[in-house]
Design a protein around this motif. Structure first.
Motif, PDB file in Angstrom:
ATOM      1  N   ALA A 151      23.304 -39.068  48.456  1.00  0.00           N
ATOM      2  CA  ALA A 151      22.128 -39.806  47.990  1.00  0.00           C
ATOM      3  C   ALA A 151      21.723 -40.828  49.043  1.00  0.00           C
ATOM      4  CB  ALA A 151      22.412 -40.509  46.665  1.00  0.00           C
ATOM      5  N   LEU A 152      20.435 -40.843  49.373  1.00  0.00           N
ATOM      6  CA  LEU A 152      19.847 -41.860  50.244  1.00  0.00           C
ATOM      7  C   LEU A 152      19.184 -42.871  49.319  1.00  0.00           C
ATOM      8  CD1 LEU A 152      19.176 -42.640  53.228  1.00  0.00           C
ATOM      9  CD2 LEU A 152      17.023 -41.400  52.926  1.00  0.00           C
ATOM     10  N   THR A 153      19.653 -44.113  49.361  1.00  0.00           N
ATOM     11  CA  THR A 153      19.298 -45.097  48.333  1.00  0.00           C
ATOM     12  C   THR A 153      18.901 -46.434  48.952  1.00  0.00           C
ATOM     13  OG1 THR A 153      20.862 -44.067  46.794  1.00  0.00           O
ATOM     14  CG2 THR A 153      20.156 -46.322  46.292  1.00  0.00           C
ATOM     15  N   ASP A 154      17.806 -47.013  48.458  1.00  0.00           N
ATOM     16  CA  ASP A 154      17.392 -48.355  48.866  1.00  0.00           C
ATOM     17  C   ASP A 154      17.959 -49.373  47.885  1.00  0.00           C
ATOM     18  OD1 ASP A 154      15.961 -47.365  50.983  1.00  0.00           O
ATOM     19  OD2 ASP A 154      13.988 -47.590  50.052  1.00  0.00           O
ATOM     20  N   GLN A 155      18.532 -50.446  48.437  1.00  0.00           N
ATOM     21  CA  GLN A 155      19.004 -51.554  47.610  1.00  0.00           C
ATOM     22  C   GLN A 155      17.908 -52.617  47.555  1.00  0.00           C
ATOM     23  OE1 GLN A 155      22.715 -52.753  49.434  1.00  0.00           O
ATOM     24  NE2 GLN A 155      23.865 -51.126  48.416  1.00  0.00           N
ATOM     25  N   MET A 156      17.431 -52.887  46.352  1.00  0.00           N
ATOM     26  CA  MET A 156      16.333 -53.828  46.149  1.00  0.00           C
ATOM     27  C   MET A 156      16.801 -55.034  45.351  1.00  0.00           C
ATOM     28  SD  MET A 156      13.536 -50.891  45.207  1.00  0.00           S
ATOM     29  CE  MET A 156      12.602 -52.100  44.284  1.00  0.00           C
ATOM     30  N   SER A 157      15.914 -56.013  45.231  1.00  0.00           N
ATOM     31  CA  SER A 157      16.282 -57.233  44.514  1.00  0.00           C
ATOM     32  C   SER A 157      16.435 -56.994  43.021  1.00  0.00           C
ATOM     33  CB  SER A 157      15.218 -58.323  44.749  1.00  0.00           C
ATOM     34  OG  SER A 157      13.957 -57.898  44.246  1.00  0.00           O
ATOM     35  N   ASP A 158      15.752 -55.982  42.470  1.00  0.00           N
ATOM     36  CA  ASP A 158      15.811 -55.750  41.032  1.00  0.00           C
ATOM     37  C   ASP A 158      16.378 -54.375  40.677  1.00  0.00           C
ATOM     38  OD1 ASP A 158      13.626 -54.189  41.853  1.00  0.00           O
ATOM     39  OD2 ASP A 158      12.634 -54.409  39.906  1.00  0.00           O
ATOM     40  N   GLY A 159      16.982 -53.685  41.644  1.00  0.00           N
ATOM     41  CA  GLY A 159      17.546 -52.391  41.300  1.00  0.00           C
ATOM     42  C   GLY A 159      17.826 -51.511  42.500  1.00  0.00           C
ATOM     43  N   LEU A 160      18.132 -50.256  42.196  1.00  0.00           N
ATOM     44  CA  LEU A 160      18.378 -49.240  43.209  1.00  0.00           C
ATOM     45  C   LEU A 160      17.254 -48.215  43.145  1.00  0.00           C
ATOM     46  CD1 LEU A 160      22.191 -48.598  42.588  1.00  0.00           C
ATOM     47  CD2 LEU A 160      21.150 -50.141  44.264  1.00  0.00           C
ATOM     48  N   SER A 161      16.749 -47.820  44.291  1.00  0.00           N
ATOM     49  CA  SER A 161      15.697 -46.819  44.358  1.00  0.00           C
ATOM     50  C   SER A 161      16.258 -45.567  45.024  1.00  0.00           C
ATOM     51  CB  SER A 161      14.497 -47.343  45.156  1.00  0.00           C
ATOM     52  OG  SER A 161      13.499 -46.350  45.274  1.00  0.00           O
ATOM     53  N   MET A 162      16.276 -44.461  44.279  1.00  0.00           N
ATOM     54  CA  MET A 162      16.797 -43.210  44.803  1.00  0.00           C
ATOM     55  C   MET A 162      15.718 -42.537  45.652  1.00  0.00           C
ATOM     56  SD  MET A 162      19.064 -41.805  41.565  1.00  0.00           S
ATOM     57  CE  MET A 162      19.888 -40.562  42.571  1.00  0.00           C
ATOM     58  N   VAL A 163      15.849 -42.661  46.962  1.00  0.00           N
ATOM     59  CA  VAL A 163      14.844 -42.143  47.885  1.00  0.00           C
ATOM     60  C   VAL A 163      14.911 -40.625  47.961  1.00  0.00           C
ATOM     61  CG1 VAL A 163      14.044 -42.176  50.283  1.00  0.00           C
ATOM     62  CG2 VAL A 163      14.896 -44.278  49.219  1.00  0.00           C
ATOM     63  N   TYR A 164      16.110 -40.092  48.153  1.00  0.00           N
ATOM     64  CA  TYR A 164      16.279 -38.642  48.217  1.00  0.00           C
ATOM     65  C   TYR A 164      17.747 -38.318  47.954  1.00  0.00           C
ATOM     66  CZ  TYR A 164      15.408 -33.804  49.502  1.00  0.00           C
ATOM     67  OH  TYR A 164      15.268 -32.439  49.459  1.00  0.00           O
ATOM     68  N   SER A 165      17.978 -37.208  47.264  1.00  0.00           N
ATOM     69  CA  SER A 165      19.360 -36.766  47.024  1.00  0.00           C
ATOM     70  C   SER A 165      19.418 -35.249  47.115  1.00  0.00           C
ATOM     71  CB  SER A 165      19.856 -37.242  45.650  1.00  0.00           C
ATOM     72  OG  SER A 165      19.040 -36.756  44.605  1.00  0.00           O
ATOM     73  N   TYR A 166      20.576 -34.753  47.484  1.00  0.00           N
ATOM     74  CA  TYR A 166      20.778 -33.316  47.599  1.00  0.00           C
ATOM     75  C   TYR A 166      22.257 -33.008  47.379  1.00  0.00           C
ATOM     76  CZ  TYR A 166      22.120 -34.696  52.371  1.00  0.00           C
ATOM     77  OH  TYR A 166      22.700 -35.316  53.461  1.00  0.00           O
ATOM     78  N   PHE A 167      22.570 -31.720  47.157  1.00  0.00           N
ATOM     79  CA  PHE A 167      23.929 -31.370  46.790  1.00  0.00           C
ATOM     80  C   PHE A 167      24.188 -29.904  47.098  1.00  0.00           C
ATOM     81  CE2 PHE A 167      21.036 -31.342  43.164  1.00  0.00           C
ATOM     82  CZ  PHE A 167      21.122 -30.016  42.734  1.00  0.00           C
ATOM     83  N   ASN A 168      25.445 -29.505  46.942  1.00  0.00           N
ATOM     84  CA  ASN A 168      25.842 -28.122  47.150  1.00  0.00           C
ATOM     85  C   ASN A 168      25.207 -27.259  46.060  1.00  0.00           C
ATOM     86  OD1 ASN A 168      27.180 -25.621  47.244  1.00  0.00           O
ATOM     87  ND2 ASN A 168      29.084 -26.551  47.974  1.00  0.00           N
ATOM     88  N   PRO A 169      24.268 -26.388  46.422  1.00  0.00           N
ATOM     89  CA  PRO A 169      23.543 -25.622  45.401  1.00  0.00           C
ATOM     90  C   PRO A 169      24.389 -24.570  44.702  1.00  0.00           C
ATOM     91  CG  PRO A 169      22.954 -24.840  47.588  1.00  0.00           C
ATOM     92  CD  PRO A 169      23.841 -26.036  47.790  1.00  0.00           C
ATOM     93  N   GLU A 170      25.564 -24.275  45.230  1.00  0.00           N
ATOM     94  CA  GLU A 170      26.428 -23.268  44.614  1.00  0.00           C
ATOM     95  C   GLU A 170      27.251 -23.838  43.467  1.00  0.00           C
ATOM     96  OE1 GLU A 170      28.759 -21.542  47.687  1.00  0.00           O
ATOM     97  OE2 GLU A 170      27.042 -20.630  48.728  1.00  0.00           O
ATOM     98  N   LEU A 171      27.205 -25.167  43.289  1.00  0.00           N
ATOM     99  CA  LEU A 171      27.997 -25.808  42.236  1.00  0.00           C
ATOM    100  C   LEU A 171      27.097 -26.207  41.065  1.00  0.00           C
ATOM    101  CD1 LEU A 171      30.266 -28.055  44.500  1.00  0.00           C
ATOM    102  CD2 LEU A 171      30.776 -25.779  43.564  1.00  0.00           C
ATOM    103  N   GLU A 172      26.315 -25.257  40.573  1.00  0.00           N
ATOM    104  CA  GLU A 172      25.344 -25.547  39.516  1.00  0.00           C
ATOM    105  C   GLU A 172      26.004 -26.053  38.241  1.00  0.00           C
ATOM    106  OE1 GLU A 172      22.538 -22.520  38.677  1.00  0.00           O
ATOM    107  OE2 GLU A 172      21.935 -22.222  40.764  1.00  0.00           O
TER     108      GLU A 172
END
Length: 254
Positions: free
Chosen positions: A170-191
């Protein structure tokens, strides 16, 4: 009298292009640059106003005939997982997420490439090279982190060794009021692990532990089936003409 130059950002409008979510629609975006010392503060304000970040650009939809894209943020402190979400957490109890500075690696890109090839073969990111990926991760003037999810090793908390292969990121921005999930990805074979859901649950837990009220998920597109997962994490707020308003799950069109 001394003249002080203004630091107000300049905004630009893109040309119309086919919408990737709703067939027959065209999208336009308004955007500005996030650079300099004020970038973190500006990113906070713009994200709270419905913008998203991509590298050093903050953007939001400005479509002429459609308002389907709605900014979503989870109320982390009030969140209660469903039975299915609890099962997802249990299923992934053998994973551990490690927080790192926003630095790319060949291992990350290999997983990213596999994810795109399986899930988004015809998407706008399908031809991203290793250099493009590095820019996506590194080109930030705000507080951005990479969270790598790996299998928990027998001595993970002692020596840091014994961790398994990279399973999700997960690529995540740390903000003053929370976390913003910019982009995430994962192993597609582990559905069977439902890793997309697991990463959101993990971000909610991280926000709560840090005393942050929100987890920003970007845009929910009403009418797009692949975006429906975002409205399962309640309670949440949606940004409308009157500002952020609590979301009523019963009001959603199936």
């Amino acid at each position: 009298m001394t003249h002080h130059p203004t630091q107000s950002p300049q905004f630009f409008l893109t040309a119309p292009s086919p919408c990737p979510y709703i067939e027959g629609q065209f999208e336009r975006k308004v955007f500005t640059h996030l650079v300099g010392d004020k970038a973190p503060e500006l990113n906070d304000l713009l994200t709270q106003g419905g913008f998203r970040r991509s590298q050093n650009i903050a953007y939001r939809p400005a479509c002429e005939s459609c308002r389907a894209c709605i900014s979503v943020r989870i109320l982390a402190g009030e969140f209660k997982p469903t039975k299915n979400m609890r099962r997802v957490s249990q299923r992934n109890a053998d994973l551990i997420g490690a927080l790192h500075d926003a630095e790319p690696s060949t291992e990350q890109y290999s997983l990213f490439r596999s994810y795109l090839d399986h899930r988004h073969r015809k998407g706008g990111m399908s031809d991203m090279t290793v250099l493009d990926y590095a820019m996506m991760v590194e080109d930030t003037h705000v507080t951005t982190k990479i969270i790598e999810y790996r299998k928990r090793g027998p001595d993970t908390f002692i020596t840091g060794k014994g961790v398994g292969e990279l399973i999700a990121v997960a690529l995540t921005d740390q903000m003053s009021d929370g976390l913003s999930m910019v982009y995430s990805y994962f192993n597609p074979e582990l559905e069977d692990r439902s890793l997309g859901t697991f990463m959101i649950l993990d971000h909610i837990a991280r926000a709560r532990a840090a005393g942050l009220p929100h987890v920003y998920l970007g845009y929910w597109v009403n009418g797009s089936r692949k975006m429906n997962y975002k409205v399962r994490f309640t309670p949440q707020e949606h940004l409308g003409p009157k500002g952020w308003e609590r979301y009523d799950h019963e009001a959603v069109t199936p």
